[in-house]
Scaffold this active site. Structure first.
Site, PDB file in Angstrom:
ATOM      1  N   ASP A  30       1.229  -1.431   0.018  1.00 44.01           N
ATOM      2  CA  ASP A  30       0.004  -0.292   0.024  1.00 44.01           C
ATOM      3  C   ASP A  30       0.943   1.162  -0.912  1.00 44.01           C
ATOM      4  O   ASP A  30       1.772   1.080   0.514  1.00 44.01           O
ATOM      5  CB  ASP A  30      -0.963  -0.029   0.990  1.00 44.01           C
ATOM      6  CG  ASP A  30      -2.012   0.870   0.941  1.00 44.01           C
ATOM      7  OD1 ASP A  30      -3.179   0.551   1.239  1.00 44.01           O
ATOM      8  OD2 ASP A  30      -2.210   2.159   0.951  1.00 44.01           O
ATOM      9  N   HIS A  46     -11.529  -6.550 -13.507  1.00 43.29           N
ATOM     10  CA  HIS A  46     -11.885  -5.791 -12.678  1.00 43.29           C
ATOM     11  C   HIS A  46     -12.803  -6.163 -12.629  1.00 43.29           C
ATOM     12  O   HIS A  46     -14.177  -6.440 -12.895  1.00 43.29           O
ATOM     13  CB  HIS A  46     -11.704  -4.637 -13.502  1.00 43.29           C
ATOM     14  CG  HIS A  46     -12.548  -3.285 -13.046  1.00 43.29           C
ATOM     15  ND1 HIS A  46     -11.465  -2.538 -12.445  1.00 43.29           N
ATOM     16  CD2 HIS A  46     -13.825  -3.368 -12.326  1.00 43.29           C
ATOM     17  CE1 HIS A  46     -12.251  -1.851 -11.898  1.00 43.29           C
ATOM     18  NE2 HIS A  46     -13.644  -1.802 -11.949  1.00 43.29           N
ATOM     19  N   ASN A  85     -12.589  -2.987   2.669  1.00 43.07           N
ATOM     20  CA  ASN A  85     -13.694  -1.724   2.816  1.00 43.07           C
ATOM     21  C   ASN A  85     -14.818  -1.582   1.211  1.00 43.07           C
ATOM     22  O   ASN A  85     -14.489  -1.697   0.391  1.00 43.07           O
ATOM     23  CB  ASN A  85     -13.572  -0.732   2.470  1.00 43.07           C
ATOM     24  CG  ASN A  85     -12.308   0.132   3.712  1.00 43.07           C
ATOM     25  OD1 ASN A  85     -12.225  -0.645   4.179  1.00 43.07           O
ATOM     26  ND2 ASN A  85     -11.490   0.009   3.733  1.00 43.07           N
ATOM     27  N   HIS A  98     -10.374  -5.127  -3.128  1.00 43.50           N
ATOM     28  CA  HIS A  98      -8.999  -5.002  -2.678  1.00 43.50           C
ATOM     29  C   HIS A  98      -8.825  -5.578  -1.585  1.00 43.50           C
ATOM     30  O   HIS A  98     -10.144  -4.834  -0.831  1.00 43.50           O
ATOM     31  CB  HIS A  98      -8.091  -4.348  -3.527  1.00 43.50           C
ATOM     32  CG  HIS A  98      -8.710  -2.996  -2.763  1.00 43.50           C
ATOM     33  ND1 HIS A  98      -9.554  -1.832  -3.562  1.00 43.50           N
ATOM     34  CD2 HIS A  98      -8.004  -1.892  -1.364  1.00 43.50           C
ATOM     35  CE1 HIS A  98      -9.347  -0.805  -2.655  1.00 43.50           C
ATOM     36  NE2 HIS A  98      -9.351  -1.363  -1.128  1.00 43.50           N
TER      37      HIS A  98
HETATM   38  P1  5GP Z   1      -9.504   1.599   0.127  1.00 41.49           P
HETATM   39  O1  5GP Z   1      -9.990   2.974   0.907  1.00 41.49           O
HETATM   40  O2  5GP Z   1     -10.069   1.651  -1.672  1.00 41.49           O
HETATM   41  O3  5GP Z   1      -9.984   0.039   0.804  1.00 41.49           O
HETATM   42  O4  5GP Z   1      -8.154   1.837  -0.180  1.00 41.49           O
HETATM   43  C1  5GP Z   1      -7.386   2.136  -1.605  1.00 41.49           C
HETATM   44  C2  5GP Z   1      -6.155   1.898  -0.681  1.00 41.49           C
HETATM   45  O5  5GP Z   1      -5.156   1.767  -1.386  1.00 41.49           O
HETATM   46  C3  5GP Z   1      -5.311   3.006   0.412  1.00 41.49           C
HETATM   47  O6  5GP Z   1      -5.187   2.151   1.053  1.00 41.49           O
HETATM   48  C4  5GP Z   1      -4.239   3.308  -0.639  1.00 41.49           C
HETATM   49  O7  5GP Z   1      -3.592   3.719   0.581  1.00 41.49           O
HETATM   50  C5  5GP Z   1      -4.181   2.657  -1.737  1.00 41.49           C
HETATM   51  N1  5GP Z   1      -3.183   3.432  -2.474  1.00 41.49           N
HETATM   52  C6  5GP Z   1      -4.328   4.145  -3.511  1.00 41.49           C
HETATM   53  N2  5GP Z   1      -3.448   4.655  -4.693  1.00 41.49           N
HETATM   54  C7  5GP Z   1      -2.270   3.513  -4.516  1.00 41.49           C
HETATM   55  C8  5GP Z   1      -0.893   3.578  -5.645  1.00 41.49           C
HETATM   56  O8  5GP Z   1      -1.211   4.513  -6.663  1.00 41.49           O
HETATM   57  N3  5GP Z   1      -0.275   2.607  -4.873  1.00 41.49           N
HETATM   58  C9  5GP Z   1      -0.409   1.822  -4.325  1.00 41.49           C
HETATM   59  N4  5GP Z   1       0.097   0.436  -3.963  1.00 41.49           N
HETATM   60  N5  5GP Z   1      -1.829   2.012  -3.528  1.00 41.49           N
HETATM   61  C10 5GP Z   1      -2.339   2.463  -3.516  1.00 41.49           C
HETATM   62 ZN    ZN Z   2      -9.797  -2.634 -12.459  1.00 40.18          ZN
END
Ligand code: 5GP
Ligand code: ZN
Length: 109
Positions: A30, A46, A85, A98
């Site tokens: 992350d 996807h 989430n 994810h």
């Molecule tokens: P969500 O909030 O959708 O459950 O999680 C999205 C996660 O993706 C967050 O923890 C955020 O830090 C991570 N994230 C967002 N943009 C990127 C990126 O460009 N690369 C990586 N490796 N993680 C990302």
């Molecule tokens: Zn996608």
């Protein structure tokens, strides 16, 4: 289900730095870790959210869960959290399914 050109995580599947991979799934670090180890497990296909988990074949869904556990084990984690989430109201910001794998420092200690 096909790769979406404007999806951030479809791009990570194609060209990200994968810390673990198997057929159909990859794991990445992350970008904004909320624990000493914070990995994301992504299906290559996807799927917007966990709500559509039924789109995976039985074997594929099982392999996805096994890959989450394998990723944690390979990261040296025995105790860890697995978080998904689901939807904006629950904190989902990227709409490609994810699994967060968090560990390396227990919030319960
Ligand atoms: P969500 O909030 O959708 O459950 O999680 C999205 C996660 O993706 C967050 O923890 C955020 O830090 C991570 N994230 C967002 N943009 C990127 C990126 O460009 N690369 C990586 N490796 N993680 C990302
Ligand atoms: Zn996608």
């Amino acid at each position: 289900m096909a790769s979406q050109p404007d999806c951030l995580f479809c791009r990570l599947v194609r060209e990200g730095d994968h810390v673990n991979a198997t057929e159909g799934f990859v794991a990445v670090e992350d970008i904004n870790p909320k624990a000493p180890v914070h990995l994301l497990v992504l299906p290559e296909r996807h799927v917007d959210t966990f709500r559509e988990v039924g789109k995976f074949e039985d074997d594929e869904a099982r392999r996805m869960l096994e890959f989450v556990a394998d990723t944690a084990e390979k990261a040296g984690l025995e105790d860890y959290q697995v978080i998904v989430n689901v939807g904006r109201g629950a904190g989902q910001t990227v709409f490609h399914l994810h699994w967060h794998v968090l560990g390396g420092g227990s919030p319960f200690e």
